[in-house]
Motif scaffolding. Structure first.
Motif, mmCIF file in Angstrom:
data_model
loop_
_atom_site.group_PDB
_atom_site.id
_atom_site.type_symbol
_atom_site.label_atom_id
_atom_site.label_comp_id
_atom_site.label_asym_id
_atom_site.label_seq_id
_atom_site.Cartn_x
_atom_site.Cartn_y
_atom_site.Cartn_z
ATOM 1 N N ARG A 281 3.937 -0.885 1.265
ATOM 2 C CA ARG A 281 2.494 -1.145 1.353
ATOM 3 C C ARG A 281 2.175 -2.631 1.228
ATOM 4 N NH1 ARG A 281 -1.091 3.017 1.283
ATOM 5 N NH2 ARG A 281 -0.128 5.059 1.110
ATOM 6 N N LEU A 282 2.957 -3.346 0.443
ATOM 7 C CA LEU A 282 2.759 -4.791 0.305
ATOM 8 C C LEU A 282 3.307 -5.572 1.496
ATOM 9 C CD1 LEU A 282 3.621 -5.198 -3.475
ATOM 10 C CD2 LEU A 282 1.374 -5.453 -2.403
ATOM 11 N N TRP B 88 8.579 2.656 -6.098
ATOM 12 C CA TRP B 88 8.915 1.242 -5.867
ATOM 13 C C TRP B 88 9.042 0.952 -4.376
ATOM 14 C CZ3 TRP B 88 9.003 -3.095 -8.701
ATOM 15 C CH2 TRP B 88 8.892 -2.959 -10.084
ATOM 16 N N LEU B 89 9.654 1.869 -3.633
ATOM 17 C CA LEU B 89 9.803 1.660 -2.195
ATOM 18 C C LEU B 89 8.454 1.731 -1.484
ATOM 19 C CD1 LEU B 89 13.040 3.706 -1.464
ATOM 20 C CD2 LEU B 89 12.817 1.232 -1.826
ATOM 21 N N ASP B 90 7.641 2.708 -1.855
ATOM 22 C CA ASP B 90 6.310 2.816 -1.258
ATOM 23 C C ASP B 90 5.485 1.568 -1.532
ATOM 24 O OD1 ASP B 90 6.048 5.102 0.304
ATOM 25 O OD2 ASP B 90 5.499 6.381 -1.381
ATOM 26 N N ALA B 91 5.560 1.063 -2.763
ATOM 27 C CA ALA B 91 4.810 -0.151 -3.106
ATOM 28 C C ALA B 91 5.276 -1.327 -2.252
ATOM 29 C CB ALA B 91 4.965 -0.470 -4.593
ATOM 30 N N GLY B 92 6.591 -1.489 -2.120
ATOM 31 C CA GLY B 92 7.116 -2.575 -1.298
ATOM 32 C C GLY B 92 6.696 -2.452 0.157
ATOM 33 N N VAL C 160 9.880 -0.227 6.729
ATOM 34 C CA VAL C 160 10.249 1.186 6.619
ATOM 35 C C VAL C 160 9.791 1.918 7.868
ATOM 36 C CG1 VAL C 160 10.092 1.142 4.087
ATOM 37 C CG2 VAL C 160 8.106 1.847 5.448
ATOM 38 N N PRO C 161 10.412 3.058 8.175
ATOM 39 C CA PRO C 161 9.943 3.849 9.313
ATOM 40 C C PRO C 161 8.514 4.343 9.075
ATOM 41 C CG PRO C 161 12.017 4.715 8.431
ATOM 42 C CD PRO C 161 11.558 3.653 7.508
ATOM 43 N N ARG C 162 7.707 4.260 10.078
ATOM 44 C CA ARG C 162 6.306 4.696 9.963
ATOM 45 C C ARG C 162 6.130 6.165 10.344
ATOM 46 N NH1 ARG C 162 3.466 0.900 7.185
ATOM 47 N NH2 ARG C 162 4.261 -1.136 7.716
ATOM 48 N N LEU D 278 8.242 -13.691 -1.991
ATOM 49 C CA LEU D 278 8.117 -12.367 -1.386
ATOM 50 C C LEU D 278 9.491 -11.732 -1.154
ATOM 51 C CD1 LEU D 278 5.234 -12.945 1.185
ATOM 52 C CD2 LEU D 278 5.117 -11.786 -1.039
ATOM 53 N N GLU D 279 10.466 -12.541 -0.784
ATOM 54 C CA GLU D 279 11.819 -12.015 -0.624
ATOM 55 C C GLU D 279 12.351 -11.521 -1.965
ATOM 56 O OE1 GLU D 279 16.070 -13.173 1.366
ATOM 57 O OE2 GLU D 279 15.092 -14.712 0.144
ATOM 58 N N GLU D 280 12.048 -12.267 -3.021
ATOM 59 C CA GLU D 280 12.452 -11.829 -4.365
ATOM 60 C C GLU D 280 11.794 -10.494 -4.708
ATOM 61 O OE1 GLU D 280 11.857 -14.868 -7.334
ATOM 62 O OE2 GLU D 280 12.535 -16.416 -5.935
ATOM 63 N N GLY D 281 10.546 -10.327 -4.323
ATOM 64 C CA GLY D 281 9.846 -9.065 -4.561
ATOM 65 C C GLY D 281 10.475 -7.916 -3.805
#
Length: 94
Positions: free
Chosen positions: A79-80, A73-77, A85-87, A33-36
């Protein structure tokens, strides 16, 4: 139409740059997960650089696409759950 494309490209570049500044890895250390999380951040940075290159060469369509993909890519990370990230605010949809 060109003015609209320029404005949108500017806005998406700022959004991606600000989102990159705000995103942080949230996955457990030394795990896949850290790699992701690292990959999500690296891809977003790469797309930001690509978008800036396209902008410099006058290719606003590909610049806008690059900024959009980078933010994806940031949104995917986020969501996973591998990126913190700030909410609140306008940077993320999570």
């Amino acid at each position: 139409m060109t003015a609209d494309l320029e404005e949108k490209t500017d806005r998406y570049e700022r959004l991606l740059a600000d989102a990159l500044d705000a995103a942080e890895p949230a996955a457990p250390k030394e795990t896949p997960l850290e790699e992701g999380a690292t990959e999500c951040l690296e891809m977003a940075r790469s797309y930001l650089e690509d978008g800036r290159h396209f902008r410099e060469t006058g290719d606003l369509v590909n610049a806008l696409a690059s900024f959009s993909y980078g933010h994806g890519w940031l949104d995917a990370g986020a969501r996973l759950g591998v990126l913190s990230v700030p909410r609140d605010g306008h940077l993320f949809t999570v």
